[in-house]
Design a protein around this motif. Structure first.
Motif, PDB file in Angstrom:
ATOM      1  N   ASP A   1       0.830  -1.209   0.000  1.00 32.94           N
ATOM      2  CA  ASP A   1       0.000   0.000   0.000  1.00 32.94           C
ATOM      3  C   ASP A   1       0.864   1.258   0.000  1.00 32.94           C
ATOM      4  OD1 ASP A   1      -2.267  -1.558   0.054  1.00 32.94           O
ATOM      5  OD2 ASP A   1      -2.505  -1.459   2.231  1.00 32.94           O
ATOM      6  N   LEU A   2       1.982   1.213   0.737  1.00 33.43           N
ATOM      7  CA  LEU A   2       2.852   2.385   0.832  1.00 33.43           C
ATOM      8  C   LEU A   2       3.557   2.689  -0.485  1.00 33.43           C
ATOM      9  CD1 LEU A   2       4.486   1.848   4.363  1.00 33.43           C
ATOM     10  CD2 LEU A   2       2.621   3.391   3.757  1.00 33.43           C
ATOM     11  N   VAL A   3       3.774   1.669  -1.300  1.00 29.80           N
ATOM     12  CA  VAL A   3       4.419   1.869  -2.606  1.00 29.80           C
ATOM     13  C   VAL A   3       3.596   2.820  -3.472  1.00 29.80           C
ATOM     14  CG1 VAL A   3       4.991   0.696  -4.781  1.00 29.80           C
ATOM     15  CG2 VAL A   3       5.717  -0.289  -2.607  1.00 29.80           C
ATOM     16  N   THR A   4       2.277   2.808  -3.290  1.00 28.01           N
ATOM     17  CA  THR A   4       1.393   3.698  -4.057  1.00 28.01           C
ATOM     18  C   THR A   4       0.775   4.780  -3.160  1.00 28.01           C
ATOM     19  OG1 THR A   4      -0.442   2.135  -3.718  1.00 28.01           O
ATOM     20  CG2 THR A   4       0.846   1.913  -5.751  1.00 28.01           C
ATOM     21  N   ASP A   5       1.434   5.062  -2.047  1.00 27.42           N
ATOM     22  CA  ASP A   5       0.901   6.055  -1.112  1.00 27.42           C
ATOM     23  C   ASP A   5       0.734   7.408  -1.786  1.00 27.42           C
ATOM     24  OD1 ASP A   5       0.701   6.218   2.161  1.00 27.42           O
ATOM     25  OD2 ASP A   5       1.239   8.148   1.277  1.00 27.42           O
ATOM     26  N   SER A   6      -0.244   8.164  -1.339  1.00 25.71           N
ATOM     27  CA  SER A   6      -0.513   9.472  -1.944  1.00 25.71           C
ATOM     28  C   SER A   6       0.584  10.488  -1.632  1.00 25.71           C
ATOM     29  CB  SER A   6      -1.852  10.014  -1.440  1.00 25.71           C
ATOM     30  OG  SER A   6      -1.851  10.099  -0.020  1.00 25.71           O
ATOM     31  N   SER A   7       1.345  10.247  -0.557  1.00 18.79           N
ATOM     32  CA  SER A   7       2.416  11.173  -0.181  1.00 18.79           C
ATOM     33  C   SER A   7       3.744  10.736  -0.791  1.00 18.79           C
ATOM     34  CB  SER A   7       2.555  11.233   1.348  1.00 18.79           C
ATOM     35  OG  SER A   7       3.757  11.883   1.699  1.00 18.79           O
ATOM     36  N   GLN A   8       4.382  11.637  -1.527  1.00 21.92           N
ATOM     37  CA  GLN A   8       5.680  11.306  -2.126  1.00 21.92           C
ATOM     38  C   GLN A   8       6.756  11.107  -1.058  1.00 21.92           C
ATOM     39  OE1 GLN A   8       6.092  14.738  -4.638  1.00 21.92           O
ATOM     40  NE2 GLN A   8       7.144  15.963  -3.094  1.00 21.92           N
ATOM     41  N   HIS A   9       6.592  11.761   0.092  1.00 23.58           N
ATOM     42  CA  HIS A   9       7.582  11.610   1.172  1.00 23.58           C
ATOM     43  C   HIS A   9       7.505  10.218   1.809  1.00 23.58           C
ATOM     44  CE1 HIS A   9       8.514  15.807   0.747  1.00 23.58           C
ATOM     45  NE2 HIS A   9       7.248  16.132   0.937  1.00 23.58           N
ATOM     46  N   VAL A  10       6.295   9.683   1.897  1.00 24.29           N
ATOM     47  CA  VAL A  10       6.138   8.314   2.398  1.00 24.29           C
ATOM     48  C   VAL A  10       6.800   7.336   1.436  1.00 24.29           C
ATOM     49  CG1 VAL A  10       4.478   6.494   2.958  1.00 24.29           C
ATOM     50  CG2 VAL A  10       4.006   8.859   3.635  1.00 24.29           C
ATOM     51  N   ARG A  11       6.543   7.519   0.150  1.00 25.04           N
ATOM     52  CA  ARG A  11       7.135   6.622  -0.848  1.00 25.04           C
ATOM     53  C   ARG A  11       8.662   6.729  -0.851  1.00 25.04           C
ATOM     54  NH1 ARG A  11       3.370   9.272  -4.070  1.00 25.04           N
ATOM     55  NH2 ARG A  11       4.963   9.914  -5.589  1.00 25.04           N
ATOM     56  N   ALA A  12       9.166   7.960  -0.688  1.00 28.35           N
ATOM     57  CA  ALA A  12      10.628   8.153  -0.655  1.00 28.35           C
ATOM     58  C   ALA A  12      11.245   7.459   0.561  1.00 28.35           C
ATOM     59  CB  ALA A  12      10.954   9.641  -0.640  1.00 28.35           C
ATOM     60  N   ALA A  13      10.584   7.563   1.716  1.00 23.75           N
ATOM     61  CA  ALA A  13      11.085   6.909   2.927  1.00 23.75           C
ATOM     62  C   ALA A  13      11.075   5.397   2.757  1.00 23.75           C
ATOM     63  CB  ALA A  13      10.239   7.321   4.135  1.00 23.75           C
ATOM     64  N   LEU A  14      10.017   4.880   2.153  1.00 21.44           N
ATOM     65  CA  LEU A  14       9.926   3.438   1.920  1.00 21.44           C
ATOM     66  C   LEU A  14      11.004   2.983   0.939  1.00 21.44           C
ATOM     67  CD1 LEU A  14       8.289   0.802   2.393  1.00 21.44           C
ATOM     68  CD2 LEU A  14       7.032   1.370   0.308  1.00 21.44           C
ATOM     69  N   ALA A  15      11.221   3.770  -0.127  1.00 26.80           N
ATOM     70  CA  ALA A  15      12.227   3.404  -1.130  1.00 26.80           C
ATOM     71  C   ALA A  15      13.616   3.311  -0.511  1.00 26.80           C
ATOM     72  CB  ALA A  15      12.225   4.430  -2.261  1.00 26.80           C
ATOM     73  N   MET A  16      13.871   4.134   0.491  1.00 23.35           N
ATOM     74  CA  MET A  16      15.168   4.108   1.162  1.00 23.35           C
ATOM     75  C   MET A  16      15.334   2.851   2.020  1.00 23.35           C
ATOM     76  SD  MET A  16      18.041   5.683   1.575  1.00 23.35           S
ATOM     77  CE  MET A  16      17.869   7.400   1.121  1.00 23.35           C
ATOM     78  N   GLN A  17      14.229   2.264   2.471  1.00 23.01           N
ATOM     79  CA  GLN A  17      14.303   1.170   3.443  1.00 23.01           C
ATOM     80  C   GLN A  17      13.904  -0.211   2.908  1.00 23.01           C
ATOM     81  OE1 GLN A  17      15.548   1.590   6.427  1.00 23.01           O
ATOM     82  NE2 GLN A  17      15.709   3.814   6.347  1.00 23.01           N
ATOM     83  N   ILE A  18      13.119  -0.254   1.840  1.00 25.27           N
ATOM     84  CA  ILE A  18      12.508  -1.513   1.419  1.00 25.27           C
ATOM     85  C   ILE A  18      13.536  -2.579   1.051  1.00 25.27           C
ATOM     86  CG2 ILE A  18      12.256  -0.811  -0.996  1.00 25.27           C
ATOM     87  CD1 ILE A  18       9.572  -2.332  -1.024  1.00 25.27           C
ATOM     88  N   SER A  19      14.696  -2.157   0.535  1.00 23.96           N
ATOM     89  CA  SER A  19      15.718  -3.143   0.155  1.00 23.96           C
ATOM     90  C   SER A  19      16.225  -3.921   1.363  1.00 23.96           C
ATOM     91  CB  SER A  19      16.885  -2.448  -0.540  1.00 23.96           C
ATOM     92  OG  SER A  19      17.497  -1.506   0.329  1.00 23.96           O
ATOM     93  N   GLY A  20      16.079  -3.345   2.564  1.00 24.92           N
ATOM     94  CA  GLY A  20      16.505  -4.037   3.771  1.00 24.92           C
ATOM     95  C   GLY A  20      15.718  -5.296   4.062  1.00 24.92           C
TER      96      GLY A  20
END
Length: 585
Positions: free
Chosen positions: A325-344
């Motif tokens: 759900d966060l991958v398509t979140d309406s907030s670009q800042h949420v998506r950016a934070a997730l992109a920084m962490q998801i590879s973990g």
């Protein structure tokens, strides 16, 4: 030395401290240690400290400097046995209006208190703490909260009892600012207490603060919760804190929910595996689905850390649906934070689950509209590469890189340049040459100097990754070809690239490929080119000197070139040529 001479340092200090010019008073404060050394410990105690104690009616900038200096003043007044003398001026500073001065005074007191013995603490520090804690103005009471952890372990049990009661009163103070300060320092004070007093005194105070009417107080209790939970057993944590944690996760204030989301991994580790597994998974899911973007952003940053604390099934069943759900979140800042962490998550899930569940999410983030999302996912690809290999990502990776490389914002282009060497390591030389080689060369002609400069450094890093032979065949001929370009900016870039790459190539490469271009540009009509040629030669000399076969070239070709440049009509060219000649002579 005559008496007048002996009094001179303190007289000068007094004059400067009383001067109308704030900068002079500041300089006097910064020279206090010098003055104290001149006076000696006895006079520093008898004259200097009393004078400073009377000088607190001053500009905040001066008081801030004084508060900082006094924290390191113990050695100048005769050592720890006299350290209590510094308490009085610092006590005055802890009650002033300016917050920064008070905080610095508290910081200095916390340096001094640990060197006091029990008698000094009970005779001088405890009364000071009592005066501050019972002060009429909230400023002194807020300062007092930061001092309770200091000295507690050294004093007698009776005084310890009084300290705990006094701190408890500050936690219940009528003024929100005091309660905020108490909540800020509760965790530090708790670490000094025995288990028994932690349960009887600190936990009830924590619960009061955690239910405070002010959200600015409640949010500060999150870090207190972590500090206290670390000192009790998991069973006790469940009994004392579980309901509080649930209340924090559901708090009406998004700032409290943000704070617990931002500290969720620390909290989970503190309360133990059982509570985390049985009760905190649902709480974490709630934070990941919070209606405030700031809270979701903080929670997204905790995903890989929390995933390490639970089993794979829990991740797939509870955490991963939220991540989707966060991958398509309406907030670009949420998506950016997730992109920084998801590879973990990749090392935790393993190759099969990463390929099945995470790979589609990575690919989706690589196509995100917001450039920071794409940058963040690219910057963390190394973790994914180690688990599944780059091949599965490369088809979607390339378009994202090209798009970022051509972004209209130069800072975005700069960011992707900085990631190229890491990507080159992952992609391999064949893929890189085919897909990204031309892109790296195109940056050398960018309209922004910072991009051209970063591109030259990038070439050096790529040479270090792929080796000198690769650079000799792929990069160096293209760089040197720019040295004859009619536009002087291209010729300038050639010089910058040569200078940047010199440490990464061999003396033979410099001799056979680079030297002809450098000597040719010595006669360039543009002065900026010529003085950069002098700087480039200065960088080439140490590399050529490493090899006996190429060392003679320094005297045969580079030195004559520098001599020519040292006679140049342009002042800057002559300056850099003379500077480079110093490395030859």
């Amino acid at each position: 030395m005559n008496p007048e001479g002996e009094l001179y340092p303190i007289a000068v200090l007094i004059d400067e401290l009383r001067h109308d010019d704030v900068s002079l008073r500041l300089n006097a404060i910064k020279r206090l240690n010098t003055i104290a050394l001149a006076l000696g410990p006895q006079r520093a105690r008898d004259e200097l400290i009393p004078f400073l104690d009377e000088s607190i009616d001053d500009e905040d900038e001066v008081l801030l400097a004084l508060a900082g200096e006094l924290g390191d003043f113990v050695e100048y007044i005769g050592g720890p046995e006299f350290a209590h003398i510094l308490l009085q001026p610092l006590e005055n500073l802890t009650a002033v209006e300016e917050t920064m001065v008070r905080d610095k005074a508290v910081e200095s007191l916390n340096k001094i208190v640990p060197v006091l013995n029990q008698a000094q603490l009970e005779q001088y520090f405890i009364p000071l703490l009592k005066r501050l804690s019972q002060g009429d103005w909230f400023t002194s009471r807020t300062s007092a909260t930061g001092l309770y952890a200091s000295g507690y372990s050294t004093i007698s049990a009776a005084f310890q009892d009084d300290m705990r009661k006094s701190f408890g009163q500050l936690c219940l103070d009528d003024t929100p600012m005091v309660r905020r300060a108490a909540a800020t320092h509760l965790g530090d004070f708790a670490k000094k207490l025995s288990k028994e007093h932690l349960v009887t005194d600190i936990i009830p105070l924590f619960n009061k603060l955690a239910q405070d009417e002010q959200d600015s107080v409640r949010l500060l209790t999150v870090t207190d919760l972590v500090a206290v939970a670390e000192q009790v057993s998991p069973e006790e944590s469940k009994a004392y804190f579980l309901q509080t944690i649930k209340a924090m996760v559901a708090d009406k204030s998004w700032r409290v929910r943000y704070m617990i989301a931002d500290n969720f991994v620390k909290l989970s580790k503190a309360v133990g595996e059982e509570i985390t597994r049985e009760d905190l998974v649902v709480a974490f899911v709630r934070l990941l689905k919070d209606n405030e973007a700031e809270v979701r952003t903080a929670a997204a940053g905790q995903v890989p850390g929390f995933a390490q604390l639970v089993d794979k099934e829990t991740i797939l069943s509870y955490i991963l649906p939220c991540v989707r759900d966060l991958v398509t979140d309406s907030s670009q800042h949420v998506r950016a934070a997730l992109a920084m962490q998801i590879s973990g998550l990749a090392p935790i899930l393993g190759k099969e689950a990463t390929t099945e569940h995470l790979l589609p999410l990575f690919l989706q983030l690589l196509k995100d509209d917001f450039h920071e999302v794409r940058l963040n996912i690219i910057s963390k690809l190394e973790t994914v590469n180690q688990v599944i290999g780059i091949e599965l990502l490369s088809q979607s990776l390339l378009p994202a890189i090209v798009e970022l490389a051509e972004d209209k914002q130069w800072r975005v282009r700069l960011a992707i340049i900085e990631h190229i060497p890491l990507l080159a390591t992952q992609l391999g030389v064949e893929f890189f040459d085919e897909k990204l080689g031309a892109l790296c060369m195109s940056w050398l002609g960018d309209s922004v100097f910072s991009i051209r400069d970063a591109a030259t450094i990038n070439l050096r890093k790529l040479t270090e990754v792929f080796g000198v032979d690769w650079a000799k065949q792929t990069i160096i001929p293209k760089v040197l070809a720019m040295g004859t370009h009619p536009n002087y900016l291209y010729r300038m870039t050639t010089i910058f690239a040569i200078t940047a790459m010199a440490p990464a190539v061999t003396p033979e490469v410099i001799r056979d490929y680079i030297m002809p271009t450098v000597t040719n540009l010595v006669s360039d009509p543009i002065p900026n080119i010529r003085f950069n040629v002098a700087k480039s030669i200065e960088a080439l000399i140490p590399v050529l000197s490493l090899n006996p076969d190429t060392k003679p070239l320094v005297d045969q070709q580079l030195k004559p070139a520098l001599i020519k440049l040292s006679e140049d009509p342009d002042h800057d060219v002559r300056f850099f040529a003379h500077k480079a000649l110093l490395t030859v002579q």
